[in-house]
Structure formats: C-alpha cells, structure tokens
Write a protein that holds these residues in place. Sequence first.
Motif, mmCIF file in Angstrom:
data_model
loop_
_atom_site.group_PDB
_atom_site.id
_atom_site.type_symbol
_atom_site.label_atom_id
_atom_site.label_comp_id
_atom_site.label_asym_id
_atom_site.label_seq_id
_atom_site.Cartn_x
_atom_site.Cartn_y
_atom_site.Cartn_z
ATOM 1 N N ALA A 141 19.214 48.527 83.014
ATOM 2 C CA ALA A 141 19.907 47.318 83.467
ATOM 3 C C ALA A 141 21.220 47.676 84.151
ATOM 4 C CB ALA A 141 20.152 46.387 82.280
ATOM 5 N N ASN A 142 21.963 48.593 83.558
ATOM 6 C CA ASN A 142 23.229 49.007 84.158
ATOM 7 C C ASN A 142 23.010 49.724 85.483
ATOM 8 O OD1 ASN A 142 24.756 47.969 82.071
ATOM 9 N ND2 ASN A 142 24.767 49.873 80.907
ATOM 10 N N SER A 143 21.940 50.512 85.550
ATOM 11 C CA SER A 143 21.635 51.220 86.783
ATOM 12 C C SER A 143 21.389 50.243 87.928
ATOM 13 C CB SER A 143 20.404 52.115 86.578
ATOM 14 O OG SER A 143 20.041 52.748 87.774
ATOM 15 N N VAL A 144 20.699 49.137 87.634
ATOM 16 C CA VAL A 144 20.456 48.124 88.658
ATOM 17 C C VAL A 144 21.752 47.419 89.022
ATOM 18 C CG1 VAL A 144 19.262 45.968 89.177
ATOM 19 C CG2 VAL A 144 18.052 47.803 87.983
ATOM 20 N N LEU A 145 22.504 47.003 88.013
ATOM 21 C CA LEU A 145 23.750 46.269 88.264
ATOM 22 C C LEU A 145 24.763 47.098 89.039
ATOM 23 C CD1 LEU A 145 24.272 44.381 84.881
ATOM 24 C CD2 LEU A 145 23.860 43.347 87.119
ATOM 25 N N GLU A 146 24.782 48.405 88.791
ATOM 26 C CA GLU A 146 25.745 49.280 89.459
ATOM 27 C C GLU A 146 25.253 49.764 90.824
ATOM 28 O OE1 GLU A 146 26.468 52.383 86.656
ATOM 29 O OE2 GLU A 146 27.321 51.021 85.151
ATOM 30 N N GLY A 147 24.055 49.337 91.217
ATOM 31 C CA GLY A 147 23.546 49.711 92.530
ATOM 32 C C GLY A 147 22.943 51.096 92.604
ATOM 33 N N LEU A 148 22.707 51.746 91.448
ATOM 34 C CA LEU A 148 22.088 53.072 91.458
ATOM 35 C C LEU A 148 20.586 52.972 91.686
ATOM 36 C CD1 LEU A 148 24.044 54.630 88.454
ATOM 37 C CD2 LEU A 148 24.553 54.798 90.891
ATOM 38 N N THR A 149 19.995 51.876 91.225
ATOM 39 C CA THR A 149 18.613 51.543 91.538
ATOM 40 C C THR A 149 18.588 50.080 91.976
ATOM 41 O OG1 THR A 149 18.194 51.040 89.213
ATOM 42 C CG2 THR A 149 17.537 53.204 89.979
ATOM 43 N N ASP A 150 17.506 49.695 92.638
ATOM 44 C CA ASP A 150 17.426 48.332 93.172
ATOM 45 C C ASP A 150 16.499 47.432 92.369
ATOM 46 O OD1 ASP A 150 19.051 49.040 95.499
ATOM 47 O OD2 ASP A 150 17.302 50.204 96.121
ATOM 48 N N LEU A 151 15.491 48.023 91.757
ATOM 49 C CA LEU A 151 14.503 47.253 91.007
ATOM 50 C C LEU A 151 14.174 48.003 89.732
ATOM 51 C CD1 LEU A 151 12.507 44.776 91.121
ATOM 52 C CD2 LEU A 151 10.829 46.381 92.023
ATOM 53 N N GLY A 152 14.350 47.349 88.600
ATOM 54 C CA GLY A 152 14.046 47.968 87.314
ATOM 55 C C GLY A 152 12.902 47.251 86.624
ATOM 56 N N ILE A 153 12.141 47.985 85.830
ATOM 57 C CA ILE A 153 11.070 47.396 85.034
ATOM 58 C C ILE A 153 11.503 47.473 83.574
ATOM 59 C CG2 ILE A 153 8.647 47.524 84.389
ATOM 60 C CD1 ILE A 153 8.071 48.726 87.093
ATOM 61 N N ILE A 154 11.649 46.305 82.954
ATOM 62 C CA ILE A 154 12.254 46.200 81.626
ATOM 63 C C ILE A 154 11.265 45.562 80.658
ATOM 64 C CG2 ILE A 154 14.072 45.032 80.314
ATOM 65 C CD1 ILE A 154 15.944 45.452 82.631
ATOM 66 N N TYR A 155 11.218 46.106 79.431
ATOM 67 C CA TYR A 155 10.325 45.605 78.393
ATOM 68 C C TYR A 155 11.091 44.697 77.429
ATOM 69 C CZ TYR A 155 7.788 49.745 80.019
ATOM 70 O OH TYR A 155 7.169 50.691 80.792
ATOM 71 N N GLU A 156 10.416 43.668 76.961
ATOM 72 C CA GLU A 156 11.013 42.785 75.958
ATOM 73 C C GLU A 156 9.964 42.451 74.904
ATOM 74 O OE1 GLU A 156 13.860 38.882 75.697
ATOM 75 O OE2 GLU A 156 12.342 38.914 77.287
ATOM 76 N N TYR A 157 10.192 42.933 73.682
ATOM 77 C CA TYR A 157 9.283 42.631 72.575
ATOM 78 C C TYR A 157 9.574 41.236 72.023
ATOM 79 C CZ TYR A 157 7.766 47.494 72.551
ATOM 80 O OH TYR A 157 7.221 48.708 72.896
ATOM 81 N N SER A 158 8.522 40.589 71.550
ATOM 82 C CA SER A 158 8.643 39.183 71.153
ATOM 83 C C SER A 158 9.660 38.957 70.051
ATOM 84 C CB SER A 158 7.272 38.648 70.701
ATOM 85 O OG SER A 158 6.723 39.454 69.669
#
Length: 326
Positions: A141-158
């Motif tokens: 998430a931080n990598s995306v917010l800081e512009g180091l990556t543009d698109l992240g794939i994030i998991y969320e358990y129920s």
Amino acid sequence: MRLVKGNLNIINLRTLQMVINTGSHTAAAKKLGYTTSAVSQQIAALEKALGVDLFERGPRSLWPTPAGLAMSSHADVILRQVARAEDEMHAYASGSQGSLRIGASGTAAAQLVPRALSRLAMRYATADISVEDISLQKGLANSVLEGLTDLGIIYEYSRVPIPRPEGLVLQPLLDEELVVISAAHSAGKTGDKVPLEDFARENWITNEAGSAGAENFLESCQQAGFEPNIGFHSNDFDVIRGLVKETIGIALVPALALGIDRGIAFHRLTDPPRRKIHVAYRASDMNPLLGVTISALREAAEDFIDWTTDAFEVHLDQPVASILAE
C-alpha cells in the motif's frame, strides 16, 4: 540557450503553409474553412509576432518574401514535430504507449498476473508493464501511495479487515473461499461441504504467526469452537501444499492456492471464511493503462474460476470463487 518567447501560434503556421501552397488568402480560406478576413488576420498576427513581412502584396496577387519562404521551411519542421507529439500523446491516452508498475506477491501473482500480462502483451505490445514482488501488505500500500508502484494487488481476509489509507483506491476483484486441503488418501468426495469443527483434532499447517492469514485461521477456529494444534508455519503456499502431501498436517488455504496435485484433496466448508483480492492504485493517478490492466486481471480471474469448475475429480456446481463487482 535562448528561451522561446512563445509568440508563434500553431494555427497561424498552418495558415501560412496553406496560403503559400494555394497562392492566395481566398483559396487558403476555402481549404481551411475560414473566412478570407480570418486568414488575413492570422497572417498579419504572425508577421507582427515575427517582426518581418512574410508576403509581398501586389494589386491582385501576393507571393512569399525570402523571410516567408524561410519561415515556411521552419513551419514544416514545427508542424511535423507537433503531429508526432500529438500522435504520441494519443498513444499514451489510449494506453498503447506508456508504462505501469505492478506490485504483487503470492497466489494472485502466480495465478492471475501472468494470465493478465499475456493479454496485455497482445493488446498493448508497445506499453512497458513491469511486475515487482512486494510481499508485505502495508509495504505494498505504501509503495503505491509513494509512487514506487502504480498498481498493487492486496489480500483481505474476511475476519481481518485491512486499513483504507486516504488517497488509495481499493477496487474489488475476486472473492474466494478458503478450503481445507489434506493428503489425498484422507479425503472425502471433492466438493462435499463439511463444518470446520470436523477437523478439530487434526495437526495444522498455517501462515506465519501475526500474518493476516494466520489471524484469520485462528479466528475461524475460535468461532468453530476449538483451539487448533499448529505444527508448522509458512507464508509460501507451495511449501504448505508440500507438507500436506507428505501427511505432515492439513491446512486452510485460499482457492487460488489449490494447485492441481493429485496427491492433495480439498474439502469445502459449510460456512467458509473468505478472502477478497483488491487492486489498489492512487486516486490521483490518471494513467490509462490502469483501466486496461484491471480489465485484464478481471478476465484472468474469470478464467481461473472457469478452470476450477472442472479441474478436479468432480464438477463443482458452485465455483470456489466469484468476480466482485467494480
């Protein structure tokens, strides 16, 4: 280097070229869809900006001055470069040109990203799309917010909700069941649903302590009314499947982690915990490749769901995952 004053107008340069090519203001006006007066005004404005006469005007005709011919040569170069710039910008706007950096890890990186990249390579061959393995959810998430990556794939358990930082868009992609995997000889019929408490006496293999996967597993067991006996930890689902195959224990894994090893069987649960997969990007990012990449990931997820329906020993009437609405 001398700074450009900005006195030149692209429209005026195009008009200059048309007047020289047609030989008159009137003919140029017809070609351009202007009035003769408008053409005269544009040429006058260009001459004023340059500080030189571009045409010698006779009673019934005009012809370019040496300065006008020289400026015409410059206009050719400028207008060709402008056309190239416009074409390139159109390519960026359509997504056929440009770059996108994807941050991903784990099962989505193994199952979905390669399928999506295959589609993108065929449709946007000149785009530069790269993938970086970033394993930590917070780090991603931080990598995306800081512009180091543009698109992240994030998991969320129920049972382990994730934070939603300001400025980060989380777009749902896939919702998948968690299933119990065991060595094949200990399995019932693939696809049959059983309660999690049926496995209360088993030895378990789960993710590293403190991870979202491990916390979700412990919460699920607690709700099922038992304390699991955990023998091994790993965040690598390939390792977990290997241990399960060798009868070291059983595990609760997401559908994307199933694999297709005939030495392993899976058991669906009557009230399964679930995991959602989100794509994350900056709210301020207008990169047109974002949309096409998310579409390709969605198509890859649909392919995965179709595959699981008949990949195992019996047909699954209800798939183990579903596409989430945008």
